[in-house]
Design a protein around this motif. Sequence first.
Motif, PDB file in Angstrom:
ATOM      1  N   LEU A  99       0.829  -1.209   0.000  1.00 31.85           N
ATOM      2  CA  LEU A  99       0.000   0.000   0.000  1.00 31.85           C
ATOM      3  C   LEU A  99       0.863   1.258   0.000  1.00 31.85           C
ATOM      4  O   LEU A  99       0.548   2.247  -0.664  1.00 31.85           O
ATOM      5  N   ASN A 100       1.938   1.208   0.757  1.00 32.82           N
ATOM      6  CA  ASN A 100       2.878   2.325   0.795  1.00 32.82           C
ATOM      7  C   ASN A 100       3.437   2.595  -0.599  1.00 32.82           C
ATOM      8  O   ASN A 100       3.504   3.737  -1.065  1.00 32.82           O
ATOM      9  N   ALA A 101       3.842   1.509  -1.282  1.00 31.60           N
ATOM     10  CA  ALA A 101       4.398   1.633  -2.628  1.00 31.60           C
ATOM     11  C   ALA A 101       3.359   2.142  -3.620  1.00 31.60           C
ATOM     12  O   ALA A 101       3.649   2.996  -4.473  1.00 31.60           O
ATOM     13  N   ALA A 102       2.126   1.637  -3.517  1.00 35.88           N
ATOM     14  CA  ALA A 102       1.076   2.058  -4.444  1.00 35.88           C
ATOM     15  C   ALA A 102       0.752   3.537  -4.273  1.00 35.88           C
ATOM     16  O   ALA A 102       0.602   4.285  -5.261  1.00 35.88           O
ATOM     17  N   LEU A 103       0.667   3.987  -3.004  1.00 35.03           N
ATOM     18  CA  LEU A 103       0.375   5.392  -2.750  1.00 35.03           C
ATOM     19  C   LEU A 103       1.499   6.288  -3.257  1.00 35.03           C
ATOM     20  O   LEU A 103       1.264   7.289  -3.947  1.00 35.03           O
ATOM     21  N   GLY A 104       2.740   5.923  -2.939  1.00 32.29           N
ATOM     22  CA  GLY A 104       3.884   6.742  -3.346  1.00 32.29           C
ATOM     23  C   GLY A 104       4.043   6.801  -4.853  1.00 32.29           C
ATOM     24  O   GLY A 104       4.259   7.885  -5.428  1.00 32.29           O
TER      25      GLY A 104
ATOM     26  N   HIS B 116      -2.688   0.079   8.464  1.00 29.21           N
ATOM     27  CA  HIS B 116      -2.525  -1.024   7.522  1.00 29.21           C
ATOM     28  C   HIS B 116      -1.179  -0.976   6.789  1.00 29.21           C
ATOM     29  O   HIS B 116      -1.062  -1.450   5.663  1.00 29.21           O
ATOM     30  N   GLY B 117      -0.179  -0.389   7.425  1.00 30.72           N
ATOM     31  CA  GLY B 117       1.170  -0.431   6.870  1.00 30.72           C
ATOM     32  C   GLY B 117       1.688   0.860   6.281  1.00 30.72           C
ATOM     33  O   GLY B 117       2.868   0.940   5.917  1.00 30.72           O
ATOM     34  N   ILE B 118       0.854   1.892   6.137  1.00 26.53           N
ATOM     35  CA  ILE B 118       1.313   3.177   5.601  1.00 26.53           C
ATOM     36  C   ILE B 118       2.077   3.923   6.692  1.00 26.53           C
ATOM     37  O   ILE B 118       1.537   4.180   7.773  1.00 26.53           O
ATOM     38  N   LYS B 119       3.342   4.279   6.413  1.00 23.59           N
ATOM     39  CA  LYS B 119       4.150   5.008   7.383  1.00 23.59           C
ATOM     40  C   LYS B 119       3.836   6.500   7.277  1.00 23.59           C
ATOM     41  O   LYS B 119       3.723   7.043   6.175  1.00 23.59           O
TER      42      LYS B 119
ATOM     43  N   THR C 185       5.101   9.091   4.597  1.00 22.28           N
ATOM     44  CA  THR C 185       6.504   9.284   4.218  1.00 22.28           C
ATOM     45  C   THR C 185       6.739   8.948   2.755  1.00 22.28           C
ATOM     46  O   THR C 185       7.711   9.422   2.159  1.00 22.28           O
ATOM     47  N   ALA C 186       5.870   8.142   2.172  1.00 20.90           N
ATOM     48  CA  ALA C 186       6.021   7.814   0.752  1.00 20.90           C
ATOM     49  C   ALA C 186       5.896   9.050  -0.120  1.00 20.90           C
ATOM     50  O   ALA C 186       6.512   9.143  -1.197  1.00 20.90           O
TER      51      ALA C 186
END
Length: 643
Positions: free
Chosen positions: A257-262, A309-312, A437-438
Amino acid sequence: MCSMDKDACDFQEQLDIENNSRAVRTHWVLNAPDPPGLGHELVGTIKKTVFPRRNKSSSSFSQKLGSRYAVSLLQGLFPILEWVRNYKATKFRNDLMAGLTLASLSIPQSIGYANLARLDPQYGLYTSVLPPLIYALMGSSREIAIGPVAVVSLLISSMIPKLVDPVSDPIAYRDLVFTSTFFAGVFQAVFGLFRLGFLVDFLSHAASVGFMGGAAIVIGLQQLKGLLGINHFTDKTDVISVAEAVWRSIHHPWSPLNAALGCSFLIFILMARFLGKRNKKLFWLPSISLLLSVILSTLIVFLTRADKHGIKILKHIKGGINPSSAKHLQLNGPNVGAAAKTGLISAIVALAEGIAIGRSFASIRGYHLDGNKEMAAMGFMNIAGSLTSCYVATGSFSRTAVNFSAGCETGVSNIVMAATVFLSLQLFTRLLYYTPTAILASIILSALPGLIDFNEAYNIWKIDKLDFLACIGAFFGVLFVSVEIGLLAAVTISIGRILLNAIRPGTEVLGKLPGTDVFCSTNQYPMAVKTSGILIIRIHSAFLCFVNANSIKERIMLWVNKEGQGEEEDKKAKSRTQVLILDLSDLMNIDTSGILALEELHNKLVSLGIQSANFVNKIGATSVFLTTVEAVDACVTSKMVNP
């Protein structure tokens, strides 16, 4: 008969006048005035930097007493006092819009660059408040935008962690960053006040291109940690260590999810930048896209509780006025030397980047930028910044380009930007709690393409292969070893090139362009005609000294003897050479080794039956000429050459 005698007398009289005129000009060369002393030079350099230039009608410094002297001093230190008298409301309107546009770009970038420097986000915002204000008062560039930049942030995050771990002891790490910033400001101010800008020039343009390119790749790889939400990563900055950390992270937990958002917002930012370049009326779109990305991503995380859910996220950002950090400077202790070293390297890189940016935009606007005043201004702003919780600031290319495109008129745009960031620190920092942070990684990644200049690297390759070697040395040094090693490689190669040119200066045979009095290289201009019986050699060196004297002497004899050339015409040419003329128009200084080499050269030429004019003590001042044309004419008229 009388007529012939009269003509002969007139000719002789004209010849005497020419000889006397030549003797006078020769006397100018041989009796040059002594240079000023060291003390006079130091006082003069400070006056030239601090005091503004005056026209001939103005009184001298000795006559400016009291209020006039104070005004002159203040205007030299604060250029704003000169142009503020002609400041109009129309200019303020343009500066206001440019400053607000600039702030929309500076706020997210400052937070991202603080993260890159491994500092808390507020320190990036602090660095966008006080340094721009001081530069607006002391700087002379109208367009440059001051604040934290990616390359200096990378320098700090690569050098300071070798002394203190920012994770286990963040307070000590922060204090060392402030100390390094203080030293950077001191070095910059000294460079400017004593006109030592040539030290920065050792980081040549080619080396800067390579260094920026390598640093951009390393920064991009490091941002994969924030973009992909990787927990375990390396503190090293070389590409091999970073690539290994990314490979190892595959087997560790990371956040899709972090990667998808960033990645989604990175694509959005790049598309906005593409549209802004295609349509000049949309110049504001790339800068506003960063702020929009921060706002939208923060809202998404807040409304969906994606941090569960894992988003920093950033969490708490301290706001308020820049707190004092004077007591945190570590000016004694075991790490002060390392902090000074980091400050020196940061000072040079920051000056090289900031002054290059300022001069490029000043040339577009058609005004001159005083590099020494810029150094002094940046030095004082970083000294003040180190005392108010800021780290090293300089001019940013991306923000300066936005400032220029937005129509800034003066440094007031920096003041507006700083005031906007200050208000954001007072009012809006709590709203950034859920900022992912992404997004910071996306913002930094979006700025990196501007640091990699393939076209300029290709141009350097075409123009100068040795210059390209410095470019490649800096690039691979940063990429595969470390930032400081990359800088050291670039400076070493640049200095090596200077030494090589000093030890082995170029020599070339000159010929006369038909129909002119111009003598130029026969290799560069094949149409240049050699004078029969005369060999003219130009030496491309400002110094004839112990380093290059023997080398120059040997290369001159190679030209005279035509060694290494097996053609019959060259062997015949040897017997035709009756006079050697040395074009020493580039020569500025000569030592005893140079004189000895010229004496040995003279003796060898005499043994070969060749006449030469190379130094005064052996042949007299009558064989010293100011131009090559005079030397050739003298040889022909005096019948030194037999046709």
